[in-house]
Motif scaffolding. Structure first.
Motif, PDB file in Angstrom:
ATOM      1  N   MET A  39       1.026  -1.549   0.100  1.00 34.89           N
ATOM      2  CA  MET A  39       1.680  -2.216  -1.028  1.00 34.89           C
ATOM      3  C   MET A  39       0.676  -2.556  -2.129  1.00 34.89           C
ATOM      4  O   MET A  39       0.969  -2.411  -3.312  1.00 34.89           O
ATOM      5  CB  MET A  39       2.397  -3.480  -0.558  1.00 34.89           C
ATOM      6  CG  MET A  39       3.626  -3.211   0.240  1.00 34.89           C
ATOM      7  SD  MET A  39       4.371  -4.769   0.795  1.00 34.89           S
ATOM      8  CE  MET A  39       5.810  -4.134   1.647  1.00 34.89           C
ATOM      9  N   VAL A  40      -0.500  -3.021  -1.735  1.00 34.02           N
ATOM     10  CA  VAL A  40      -1.550  -3.327  -2.722  1.00 34.02           C
ATOM     11  C   VAL A  40      -1.892  -2.062  -3.496  1.00 34.02           C
ATOM     12  O   VAL A  40      -1.955  -2.064  -4.730  1.00 34.02           O
ATOM     13  CB  VAL A  40      -2.807  -3.920  -2.042  1.00 34.02           C
ATOM     14  CG1 VAL A  40      -3.968  -4.008  -3.029  1.00 34.02           C
ATOM     15  CG2 VAL A  40      -2.510  -5.290  -1.452  1.00 34.02           C
ATOM     16  N   ARG A  41      -2.110  -0.970  -2.766  1.00 36.79           N
ATOM     17  CA  ARG A  41      -2.460   0.304  -3.403  1.00 36.79           C
ATOM     18  C   ARG A  41      -1.356   0.736  -4.369  1.00 36.79           C
ATOM     19  O   ARG A  41      -1.627   1.109  -5.513  1.00 36.79           O
ATOM     20  CB  ARG A  41      -2.684   1.382  -2.346  1.00 36.79           C
ATOM     21  CG  ARG A  41      -3.087   2.723  -2.940  1.00 36.79           C
ATOM     22  CD  ARG A  41      -3.341   3.776  -1.865  1.00 36.79           C
ATOM     23  NE  ARG A  41      -4.620   3.516  -1.196  1.00 36.79           N
ATOM     24  CZ  ARG A  41      -4.749   3.157   0.082  1.00 36.79           C
ATOM     25  NH1 ARG A  41      -3.685   3.025   0.847  1.00 36.79           N
ATOM     26  NH2 ARG A  41      -5.946   2.951   0.594  1.00 36.79           N
ATOM     27  N   SER A  42      -0.115   0.696  -3.941  1.00 34.69           N
ATOM     28  CA  SER A  42       1.012   1.119  -4.780  1.00 34.69           C
ATOM     29  C   SER A  42       1.163   0.232  -6.009  1.00 34.69           C
ATOM     30  O   SER A  42       1.405   0.722  -7.119  1.00 34.69           O
ATOM     31  CB  SER A  42       2.312   1.095  -3.981  1.00 34.69           C
ATOM     32  OG  SER A  42       2.276   2.039  -2.958  1.00 34.69           O
ATOM     33  N   TYR A  43       1.049  -1.078  -5.818  1.00 33.52           N
ATOM     34  CA  TYR A  43       1.197  -2.034  -6.914  1.00 33.52           C
ATOM     35  C   TYR A  43       0.143  -1.771  -7.989  1.00 33.52           C
ATOM     36  O   TYR A  43       0.446  -1.721  -9.176  1.00 33.52           O
ATOM     37  CB  TYR A  43       1.061  -3.452  -6.349  1.00 33.52           C
ATOM     38  CG  TYR A  43       1.413  -4.555  -7.306  1.00 33.52           C
ATOM     39  CD1 TYR A  43       2.722  -5.017  -7.412  1.00 33.52           C
ATOM     40  CD2 TYR A  43       0.441  -5.176  -8.093  1.00 33.52           C
ATOM     41  CE1 TYR A  43       3.046  -6.054  -8.271  1.00 33.52           C
ATOM     42  CE2 TYR A  43       0.760  -6.208  -8.950  1.00 33.52           C
ATOM     43  CZ  TYR A  43       2.060  -6.643  -9.040  1.00 33.52           C
ATOM     44  OH  TYR A  43       2.373  -7.663  -9.884  1.00 33.52           O
TER      45      TYR A  43
ATOM     46  N   LYS B 167      -4.376   3.325 -11.306  1.00 33.24           N
ATOM     47  CA  LYS B 167      -5.147   3.851 -10.175  1.00 33.24           C
ATOM     48  C   LYS B 167      -5.260   2.775  -9.109  1.00 33.24           C
ATOM     49  O   LYS B 167      -5.620   1.645  -9.396  1.00 33.24           O
ATOM     50  CB  LYS B 167      -6.546   4.281 -10.609  1.00 33.24           C
ATOM     51  CG  LYS B 167      -7.338   4.884  -9.446  1.00 33.24           C
ATOM     52  CD  LYS B 167      -8.705   5.342  -9.881  1.00 33.24           C
ATOM     53  CE  LYS B 167      -9.478   6.047  -8.791  1.00 33.24           C
ATOM     54  NZ  LYS B 167      -9.449   5.456  -7.467  1.00 33.24           N
ATOM     55  N   GLY B 168      -4.938   3.158  -7.899  1.00 35.63           N
ATOM     56  CA  GLY B 168      -5.125   2.259  -6.768  1.00 35.63           C
ATOM     57  C   GLY B 168      -6.432   2.577  -6.075  1.00 35.63           C
ATOM     58  O   GLY B 168      -7.049   3.610  -6.330  1.00 35.63           O
TER      59      GLY B 168
ATOM     60  N   ARG C   4       5.664 -11.055  -9.800  1.00 36.26           N
ATOM     61  CA  ARG C   4       5.533 -11.558  -8.421  1.00 36.26           C
ATOM     62  C   ARG C   4       5.690 -10.420  -7.416  1.00 36.26           C
ATOM     63  O   ARG C   4       6.598  -9.607  -7.538  1.00 36.26           O
ATOM     64  CB  ARG C   4       6.572 -12.624  -8.149  1.00 36.26           C
ATOM     65  CG  ARG C   4       6.355 -13.885  -8.953  1.00 36.26           C
ATOM     66  CD  ARG C   4       7.253 -15.002  -8.497  1.00 36.26           C
ATOM     67  NE  ARG C   4       7.002 -15.429  -7.142  1.00 36.26           N
ATOM     68  CZ  ARG C   4       6.001 -16.220  -6.760  1.00 36.26           C
ATOM     69  NH1 ARG C   4       5.132 -16.630  -7.646  1.00 36.26           N
ATOM     70  NH2 ARG C   4       5.869 -16.592  -5.505  1.00 36.26           N
ATOM     71  N   PRO C   5       4.836 -10.376  -6.415  1.00 38.74           N
ATOM     72  CA  PRO C   5       4.907  -9.313  -5.409  1.00 38.74           C
ATOM     73  C   PRO C   5       5.980  -9.596  -4.351  1.00 38.74           C
ATOM     74  O   PRO C   5       5.684  -9.930  -3.200  1.00 38.74           O
ATOM     75  CB  PRO C   5       3.494  -9.324  -4.816  1.00 38.74           C
ATOM     76  CG  PRO C   5       3.073 -10.766  -4.942  1.00 38.74           C
ATOM     77  CD  PRO C   5       3.683 -11.247  -6.240  1.00 38.74           C
ATOM     78  N   ALA C   6       7.225  -9.459  -4.752  1.00 33.85           N
ATOM     79  CA  ALA C   6       8.351  -9.795  -3.873  1.00 33.85           C
ATOM     80  C   ALA C   6       8.332  -8.986  -2.577  1.00 33.85           C
ATOM     81  O   ALA C   6       8.674  -9.518  -1.510  1.00 33.85           O
ATOM     82  CB  ALA C   6       9.667  -9.583  -4.614  1.00 33.85           C
ATOM     83  N   ASP C   7       7.928  -7.721  -2.644  1.00 31.44           N
ATOM     84  CA  ASP C   7       7.890  -6.910  -1.425  1.00 31.44           C
ATOM     85  C   ASP C   7       6.835  -7.426  -0.446  1.00 31.44           C
ATOM     86  O   ASP C   7       7.053  -7.420   0.766  1.00 31.44           O
ATOM     87  CB  ASP C   7       7.666  -5.432  -1.748  1.00 31.44           C
ATOM     88  CG  ASP C   7       6.428  -5.159  -2.594  1.00 31.44           C
ATOM     89  OD1 ASP C   7       5.859  -6.109  -3.176  1.00 31.44           O
ATOM     90  OD2 ASP C   7       6.030  -3.981  -2.682  1.00 31.44           O
ATOM     91  N   MET C   8       5.719  -7.934  -0.961  1.00 26.03           N
ATOM     92  CA  MET C   8       4.692  -8.523  -0.097  1.00 26.03           C
ATOM     93  C   MET C   8       5.212  -9.804   0.539  1.00 26.03           C
ATOM     94  O   MET C   8       4.995 -10.050   1.724  1.00 26.03           O
ATOM     95  CB  MET C   8       3.425  -8.829  -0.897  1.00 26.03           C
ATOM     96  CG  MET C   8       2.677  -7.623  -1.366  1.00 26.03           C
ATOM     97  SD  MET C   8       1.261  -8.138  -2.359  1.00 26.03           S
ATOM     98  CE  MET C   8       0.580  -6.544  -2.783  1.00 26.03           C
ATOM     99  N   GLU C   9       5.887 -10.624  -0.266  1.00 27.84           N
ATOM    100  CA  GLU C   9       6.457 -11.869   0.253  1.00 27.84           C
ATOM    101  C   GLU C   9       7.449 -11.577   1.379  1.00 27.84           C
ATOM    102  O   GLU C   9       7.431 -12.246   2.413  1.00 27.84           O
ATOM    103  CB  GLU C   9       7.157 -12.634  -0.871  1.00 27.84           C
ATOM    104  CG  GLU C   9       6.206 -13.184  -1.919  1.00 27.84           C
ATOM    105  CD  GLU C   9       6.919 -13.849  -3.077  1.00 27.84           C
ATOM    106  OE1 GLU C   9       6.364 -14.825  -3.605  1.00 27.84           O
ATOM    107  OE2 GLU C   9       8.026 -13.408  -3.456  1.00 27.84           O
ATOM    108  N   GLU C  10       8.276 -10.587   1.179  1.00 26.21           N
ATOM    109  CA  GLU C  10       9.259 -10.218   2.196  1.00 26.21           C
ATOM    110  C   GLU C  10       8.562  -9.722   3.465  1.00 26.21           C
ATOM    111  O   GLU C  10       8.948 -10.085   4.582  1.00 26.21           O
ATOM    112  CB  GLU C  10      10.197  -9.141   1.655  1.00 26.21           C
ATOM    113  CG  GLU C  10      11.317  -8.785   2.610  1.00 26.21           C
ATOM    114  CD  GLU C  10      12.275  -7.765   2.024  1.00 26.21           C
ATOM    115  OE1 GLU C  10      12.865  -7.029   2.823  1.00 26.21           O
ATOM    116  OE2 GLU C  10      12.429  -7.704   0.789  1.00 26.21           O
TER     117      GLU C  10
END
Length: 123
Positions: free
Chosen positions: A18-22, A29-30, A84-90
């Protein structure tokens, strides 16, 4: 022989993706390599291979290194506050609070510490 992967390790790997994609989506570039580990309320991401060829070119001067450092630290923190990184929170089951970030431009090595409102290292 079957290798078992712990649920926490699997979640850390999903978090790294997720970090890389974000970063790829928002910065262009990730990181090429990323290792995430959970510690209490923190997700610690150690990354290398962050800089694009253009950024590497810019870092040839002191002014360029400062500019890239600011973009890769201050601006990334602002970005996570705005988006906000909602996918990370989930994924971790906790609310994102803030991000600490730094990059060593010369070595193209960065660390980000994501702080959540409750422990995320539970199995």
């Amino acid at each position: 022989m079957k290798v078992l992967v712990s649920p926490v390790h699997r979640t850390e790997q999903q978090f790294a993706n997720m970090v890389r994609s974000y970063r790829k989506e928002h910065i262009g570039k990730g990181p090429e390599h990323i290792k995430v580990s959970f510690h209490g309320k923190w997700a610690i991401a150690h990354m290398s291979g962050n800089l694009s060829p253009v950024e590497q070119f810019i870092t040839r001067t002191e002014k360029g290194r400062t500019m890239i450092w600011q973009a890769r630290t201050q601006m990334i923190k602002e970005l996570y506050n705005q988006e906000r990184p909602a996918d990370m929170e989930e994924l971790v089951g906790a609310n994102f609070v803030k991000l600490f970030a730094d990059i060593h431009v010369e070595n193209d090595e960065a660390i980000s510490i994501f702080v959540f409102d409750e422990p995320i290292d539970k199995p």
